[in-house]
Motif scaffolding. Sequence first.
Motif, PDB file in Angstrom:
ATOM      1  N   TYR A   1       0.808  -1.181   0.061  1.00 15.36           N
ATOM      2  CA  TYR A   1       0.163  -0.073   0.102  1.00 15.36           C
ATOM      3  C   TYR A   1       0.600   1.188   0.099  1.00 15.36           C
ATOM      4  CZ  TYR A   1      -3.786  -3.252   0.663  1.00 15.36           C
ATOM      5  OH  TYR A   1      -4.783  -4.157   0.456  1.00 15.36           O
ATOM      6  N   HIS A   2       2.226   0.997  -0.010  1.00 13.31           N
ATOM      7  CA  HIS A   2       3.055   2.238   0.063  1.00 13.31           C
ATOM      8  C   HIS A   2       4.228   2.102  -0.818  1.00 13.31           C
ATOM      9  CE1 HIS A   2       0.670   2.226   4.033  1.00 13.31           C
ATOM     10  NE2 HIS A   2       0.639   3.540   3.681  1.00 13.31           N
ATOM     11  N   ALA A   3       4.900   3.067  -1.030  1.00 14.88           N
ATOM     12  CA  ALA A   3       6.284   3.096  -1.653  1.00 14.88           C
ATOM     13  C   ALA A   3       7.080   4.103  -1.187  1.00 14.88           C
ATOM     14  CB  ALA A   3       5.822   3.472  -3.357  1.00 14.88           C
ATOM     15  N   LEU A   4       8.231   3.903  -1.253  1.00 12.21           N
ATOM     16  CA  LEU A   4       9.501   4.749  -0.707  1.00 12.21           C
ATOM     17  C   LEU A   4       9.866   5.642  -1.727  1.00 12.21           C
ATOM     18  CD1 LEU A   4      11.848   2.141   1.131  1.00 12.21           C
ATOM     19  CD2 LEU A   4      10.259   3.737   2.278  1.00 12.21           C
ATOM     20  N   GLY A   5       9.473   5.551  -3.089  1.00 13.90           N
ATOM     21  CA  GLY A   5       9.896   6.535  -3.869  1.00 13.90           C
ATOM     22  C   GLY A   5       9.035   6.125  -5.270  1.00 13.90           C
TER      23      GLY A   5
ATOM     24  N   SER B   1      -2.568  -4.161  -4.787  1.00 10.87           N
ATOM     25  CA  SER B   1      -1.421  -5.037  -5.342  1.00 10.87           C
ATOM     26  C   SER B   1      -0.125  -4.435  -5.328  1.00 10.87           C
ATOM     27  CB  SER B   1      -1.757  -4.804  -6.782  1.00 10.87           C
ATOM     28  OG  SER B   1      -1.428  -3.734  -7.603  1.00 10.87           O
ATOM     29  N   LYS B   2       0.903  -4.994  -5.757  1.00 13.18           N
ATOM     30  CA  LYS B   2       2.460  -4.216  -5.431  1.00 13.18           C
ATOM     31  C   LYS B   2       2.663  -3.635  -6.845  1.00 13.18           C
ATOM     32  CE  LYS B   2       3.402  -7.054  -1.326  1.00 13.18           C
ATOM     33  NZ  LYS B   2       4.470  -7.588  -0.574  1.00 13.18           N
ATOM     34  N   ASP B   3       1.745  -3.532  -7.505  1.00  8.90           N
ATOM     35  CA  ASP B   3       2.035  -2.932  -8.776  1.00  8.90           C
ATOM     36  C   ASP B   3       2.628  -1.452  -8.653  1.00  8.90           C
ATOM     37  OD1 ASP B   3       1.060  -5.299  -9.957  1.00  8.90           O
ATOM     38  OD2 ASP B   3      -0.583  -4.234 -10.614  1.00  8.90           O
ATOM     39  N   LEU B   4       3.884  -1.289  -9.171  1.00  7.61           N
ATOM     40  CA  LEU B   4       4.623  -0.183  -8.999  1.00  7.61           C
ATOM     41  C   LEU B   4       3.671   1.054  -9.648  1.00  7.61           C
ATOM     42  CD1 LEU B   4       8.289  -1.450  -9.782  1.00  7.61           C
ATOM     43  CD2 LEU B   4       7.455  -0.695  -7.489  1.00  7.61           C
TER      44      LEU B   4
END
Lengths: 554, 554
Positions: free
Chosen positions: A163-167, A372-375
């Motif tokens: 649910y999150h991304a570092l960048g 999903s882990k889709d970037l």
Amino acid sequence: MPQQKKLALASIKSMYRVFTVPEAPDSTLSQIDKNISRNLAGFLQDHIVAVEKDLSEVEKDFADPKIPDKPIFVSEQTQFLLDKVVAQSVHTASPSFVGHMTSALPYFMLPLSKIMIALNQNLVKTETSKAFTPLERQVMGMLHRLVYEQDNDFYHRWMHDAYHALGSMASGGTVANITALWAARNLAFPPEGNFKGINQQGFFKALRYYGYEGAAIVVSKRGHYSLSKTADLLGIGRENIIAIDTDDNNRIQLDQLRKKCIELQNKKIKIISIVGIAGTTETGNVDPLDELAEIAREFKAHFHVDAAWGGPTLFSRQNKHLLKGIEKADSVTLDAHKQLYVPMGAGLVLFKDPTKLNSIEHHAQYIIRKGSKDLGSTTLEGSRPGMAMLVHSGLKIIGREGYEILINQGIEKARAFANIIEQNELFELITKPELNILTYRYCPNWAQIALLQASPDEMERINTHLNRITKFIQKTQRELGKAFVSRTCLEPLRYQAVPCVVFRVVLANPLTTIEILEEILSEQAELAKHPKIASEVAAFEKLCSHHSTQTKAC
Amino acid sequence: MPQQKKLALASIKSMYRVFTVPEAPDSTLSQIDKNISRNLAGFLQDHIVAVEKDLSEVEKDFADPKIPDKPIFVSEQTQFLLDKVVAQSVHTASPSFVGHMTSALPYFMLPLSKIMIALNQNLVKTETSKAFTPLERQVMGMLHRLVYEQDNDFYHRWMHDAYHALGSMASGGTVANITALWAARNLAFPPEGNFKGINQQGFFKALRYYGYEGAAIVVSKRGHYSLSKTADLLGIGRENIIAIDTDDNNRIQLDQLRKKCIELQNKKIKIISIVGIAGTTETGNVDPLDELAEIAREFKAHFHVDAAWGGPTLFSRQNKHLLKGIEKADSVTLDAHKQLYVPMGAGLVLFKDPTKLNSIEHHAQYIIRKGSKDLGSTTLEGSRPGMAMLVHSGLKIIGREGYEILINQGIEKARAFANIIEQNELFELITKPELNILTYRYCPNWAQIALLQASPDEMERINTHLNRITKFIQKTQRELGKAFVSRTCLEPLRYQAVPCVVFRVVLANPLTTIEILEEILSEQAELAKHPKIASEVAAFEKLCSHHSTQTKAC
């Protein structure tokens, strides 16, 4: 079988061939392929023509707007590319081409790129990228840690969180900056009450709901041009990139910044972001990031640092102090195709707080579904190649210590070259290198003194000549093809901010030696005597003569 | 020499090696390099593991956020990449992977990509790209001519004009769409009187000056998700992407469109653009472009066509009529990394009128100066690689006739597969292929009849089971690794627009045969009998039984 059908089948067969039959080992293309693997430097040296052709000449080979009906042979196209494209391309890897931020590539990047292209993954979603998705997330984690130095628990918690991304990875620093300021804008006008957020309802309703008269981004006047582009794109408007004056070291003037911020506040203009620069494009200087962080907090503005160039300085234990305060940034832009030595097309932005990127989150029915882990749910781009694999390989194969050596050598070389310029009586150092970029110009010592004694009007006239001479030297040197420095225009405070055309040197290519730099300077000194610029030099000398006589008398 | 200094020198030397010494011919990396050149299909087949690992398993190999201090050997990283990345990547080139828009690459693209990467040009400016700049301008001209069919004089006049561009290259279709609508937005609120234009003064002042209450982009509900992203980015707001219902062929309903446009006009909402789709992402349908052009003109809206997928249909003499009206579009998006068979990272947008892109023009001191031919002055991105060289090579080596064959074969194959599905009693064709995309689902013939006879409530319950079954089959088939179709969710009118999970098949890989498609269907039929889904199938059969008995009686 009728003749026509036979022909059609033959065409179909030949179309399949390009997908199924490799190039023959003795074909031109296969030979080049091997040649590049065996001896890249030699290939570039042999195939790029040094002396520059005029662009209008080159254009003649690219004049036909018609797509040919009939396919041509691979060998024919390869020969065309060799003769007309490769030959007339720019030798970015040459150690004497020190005007670009693009330099030589480590050898291993080439075969690894081939693997990347052969796999042809699309990183928008796991379905078309699989292991490339966690790989890219790891790369973001590694670089996040380089900047923000959080503990292992932090990365364990966030790095692979669905649910999150570092960048966010991007094709370059421009898209990275846009992404950062897009998030900053959305965070500045979040959903509240019956307002659904600027992302949903747009700029007009956002300002109306929050009662602002406008919105602005504040940065020093050395800010990269991508910031104005961003302001246009995001609906902020180019005139709302507020450019603050810099000191003689090209660093933002803090008192002016604070004054401007108060002024904006009083005018009910929302300060979306204060942008600090860690390595200005033209001069390689670093803003006082610690102080900027404080001012940003004071005015509740997102603090973004554009470290597209300077970010990798953090690898160097002895130089990382130059970027002190970067760890306080809400977001940081880094360019991997610059000082991480990855091929063109890799930039990224990191967010200190992993929840912030959700301000630009988006989903669709068939991909990047929520959870999903889709970037792709937090990138500006959609389909994207697997450049993260090359960044990952650089970080592993070069390692922190390797990058440290590259950074240190660049900075040392820049300092050494600055000394050489200062000792050369024909040239004037305009900006001292803080990182590995410096600027100078043609301006003999005696003329420097003359300039300081001149009236404003005289100074401008002398300077106009100097600008023409420096511009002539830079262009002619480029055309001769042995060396290349770039050119920009600065307004040094010591000359009352009159526009000065300068040579710009970027020292990131590890193969550039001091000897090469000395040769570049010698060639420039020779070019100053070129007949084509003689009248300009004479006019300038005459203008200076009054003051220079005085000087010589001193 | 003290030990420490010796060590430091050794490190420096080894750092230089990666820039100067090619990989040894017998190294793992060199072997792979050769292997890919000799036999790409074999390399992919041998190294990509068919059976899918769970993503959380894969993540374990990418868990460390630390950049190693010490460099590791190239061979070690190569082995890691082979075992952990290549093995767990997605076999996009496989002829039985028909769920993506990414397919096999022609062989020649690989060595050509290597040349492109070796040259490492930056197309933002001629100074770092030289011949690549006219080459890219030619590519834009060629594709502009494919779409707009202007005469030679037109291209002679505009193709290499320093003050204009026929279009803008980008990393993909998303950035291309953003660029088109950015220009459309700026053209909708141009400078006038004391208003300096939205690009300068931003959205708030633009709407205030022109007296609008908002701004919108209108598109069918099959519009690509990048359009909502664009609306967010540009400050328009996601809720101002107005999605118009489609007919049973997934084409925009023109009466609804016109009604909505009048409504917007009455509400003083500026219609920035009407977007037509030439090849919807999920179903491959084409909007009635001729009629859309007319409506756009009527409401003074920019007419953009998103032909990211379908654009290359224009190569086919027998199918280009499907895109009739595209030549009336003010701008058109095309993706080269889709049906031009170029590696990932190449999209572009074309503008009918070459003066229009100047609405997003930008300049800087040191590059993209006004009057230069630098491509960067009208691109969203800054630094960009020379992908145009690969597009150029595709257009020459495959030629119009080659692309025509590829397009025709794809469409024919899609029609043939649609027939096979219609004759198979277990599956239901949901969308007929107009281009080379089709959708279907698990839904036996008798159940189709039962559904039509069911009450709305029953229909929804039956459908919920069908959705679970189709989803299960799709996921399990992917995990088994022999074949891949993608999955999306549609709302067919014949079932009162209840959400239906469907298989989505994209037939762009020339190596995909009818036999392969039949095998995919057989595997799906088998998977419908899988014990894990048995209870779902039983429940669904029970729900249908009432109607199916009736049906069988007929």
